[in-house]
Design an enzyme around this catalytic site. Structure first.
Site, PDB file in Angstrom:
ATOM      1  N   LYS A   1       0.832  -1.211   0.000  1.00 42.77           N
ATOM      2  CA  LYS A   1       0.000   0.000   0.000  1.00 42.77           C
ATOM      3  C   LYS A   1       0.866   1.260   0.000  1.00 42.77           C
ATOM      4  CE  LYS A   1      -3.879   2.360   0.328  1.00 42.77           C
ATOM      5  NZ  LYS A   1      -3.767   3.465   1.238  1.00 42.77           N
TER       6      LYS A   1
ATOM      7  N   HIS B   1       1.893   1.731  -3.498  1.00 44.37           N
ATOM      8  CA  HIS B   1       0.677   2.140  -4.195  1.00 44.37           C
ATOM      9  C   HIS B   1       0.456   3.645  -4.035  1.00 44.37           C
ATOM     10  CE1 HIS B   1      -3.628   3.197  -3.751  1.00 44.37           C
ATOM     11  NE2 HIS B   1      -3.903   2.263  -4.641  1.00 44.37           N
TER      12      HIS B   1
ATOM     13  N   GLU C   1       0.548   6.808  -6.634  1.00 47.37           N
ATOM     14  CA  GLU C   1      -0.552   7.776  -6.665  1.00 47.37           C
ATOM     15  C   GLU C   1      -0.022   9.207  -6.651  1.00 47.37           C
ATOM     16  OE1 GLU C   1      -3.538   9.135  -3.222  1.00 47.37           O
ATOM     17  OE2 GLU C   1      -3.768   7.036  -3.794  1.00 47.37           O
TER      18      GLU C   1
END
Length: 343
Positions: free
Chosen positions: A188, A191, A195
């Site tokens: 995450k 991730h 982003e």
């Protein structure tokens, strides 16, 4: 299944609602008692304390925390003494994966499972579902599979990747056991770093388009300012909302983030309600730090992180240093926006 949820903010509230819709039973707790009222109306069981919440859960228990990363340790210190061997604690926030490894080891000494679950979906997760990146013991992950499946988007959320028909894993449903403790939040973390980079690229590209009419405006003519040599090439007044809308359809840069950008520009083309001070909650920093330790170049994510610092004024002193040096070595005076004719 029955599960406890601690933390009923935007994410926690919607996650409980989604679980209730799927037929699961939820016992909910938040330090702000009013946060649970609408969930109780939907069928959740409200608890006035962690003690009451754990009493209302059958053993072995499963308790999901959706609290800020800074509050996880204090929440665990209150919660763990109320749990028994084989109970499961889930951290669904954005914790640093180093902390997960430490917390999982401490819980394991008491016979309690600790799972770190990177959760992506934001305020739209209620309807779209949540992408879940899971770290921890496989036994606990398998036990909670019905919970993960209910929260995740499901196979129909995206076209099937050719060749995956016989893969037999849960990735196509939008949730994945990534590895041992910390692996979920590690994935995450990266991730969120990605982003940052994607968001920065959209922002920079749309800013170029917004200033494509600079040649129509008066330009300063002095020794302090590099001239716009060919104003005839910058005569466009472009409709950013329409451009973003067109890009959503068939473009190689189409994405959900672009969908959200198009919606924001349609509501307010000048984005006048925003000051442009962009926060970072930690994941981008941790991703860059991990890249340094791995000797893995990540120039895009790093630049996007530094841009967020600059947006909040963290570069102001460095900029003043630059102005001071120019003044000292060349007598160059600072110029205001009004003086230069910049709009």
């Amino acid at each position: 299944m029955e599960i406890g949820m601690i933390g009923l903010g935007r994410m926690g509230n919607n996650m409980v609602t989604r679980l209730l819709r799927a037929g699961h039973q939820c016992v909910v707790y938040d330090i702000h008692a009013e946060a649970q009222e609408n969930l109780v109306e939907k069928g959740a069981v409200g608890a006035s304390s962690l003690e009451e919440m754990t009493r209302n859960l059958p053993t072995p228990r499963a308790v999901w925390m959706m609290v800020p990363a800074a509050a996880v340790d204090s929440t665990l210190s209150d919660l763990v003494p109320l749990l028994d061997r084989d109970d499961i604690v889930i951290d669904g926030g954005n914790s640093y994966y180093h902390d997960d490894i430490r917390r999982a080891a401490a819980c394991a000494r008491k016979g309690i499972y600790y799972l770190d679950v990177g959760t992506s979906g934001g305020v739209f997760g209620l309807e779209r579902g949540y992408c879940l990146m899971i770290g921890g013991d496989e036994t606990a992950v398998r036990r909670l599979d019905p919970i993960f499946a209910a929260l995740a988007p499901g196979l129909e959320a995206a076209p099937r990747t050719p060749g995956r028909e016989s893969a037999g894993d849960t990735a196509e449903d939008g949730y994945l056991h990534c590895g041992p403790s910390g692996a979920g939040h590690f994935v995450k973390m990266v991730h969120n770093g990605i982003e940052y980079g994607i968001m920065a690229a959209y922002a920079e590209g749309l800013s170029i388009l917004r200033h494509a009419g600079v040649g129509k405006r008066p330009q300063p003519v002095d020794a302090e300012t590099a001239p716009l040599r060919h104003p005839e090439y910058y005569q466009y007044e472009l409709d950013l909302a329409n451009i973003a809308e067109a890009w959503r359809r068939g473009s190689v840069i189409a994405s959900w983030l672009l969908d959200l950008t198009a919606a924001a520009l349609l509501k307010d083309p000048d984005l006048s309600e925003f000051q442009g001070k962009v926060s970072d909650s930690g994941e981008g920093r941790w991703a860059v730090m991990s890249a340094v330790e791995e000797a893995t170049p990540v120039p895009v994510i790093t630049a996007a992180l530094y841009d967020r610092f600059s947006s909040r004024g963290e570069a102001d002193f460095a900029d003043r240093i630059l102005s001071a040096m120019r003044h000292e070595f060349g007598g160059h005076m600072e110029k205001t926006a009004a003086f230069t004719g910049v709009h």
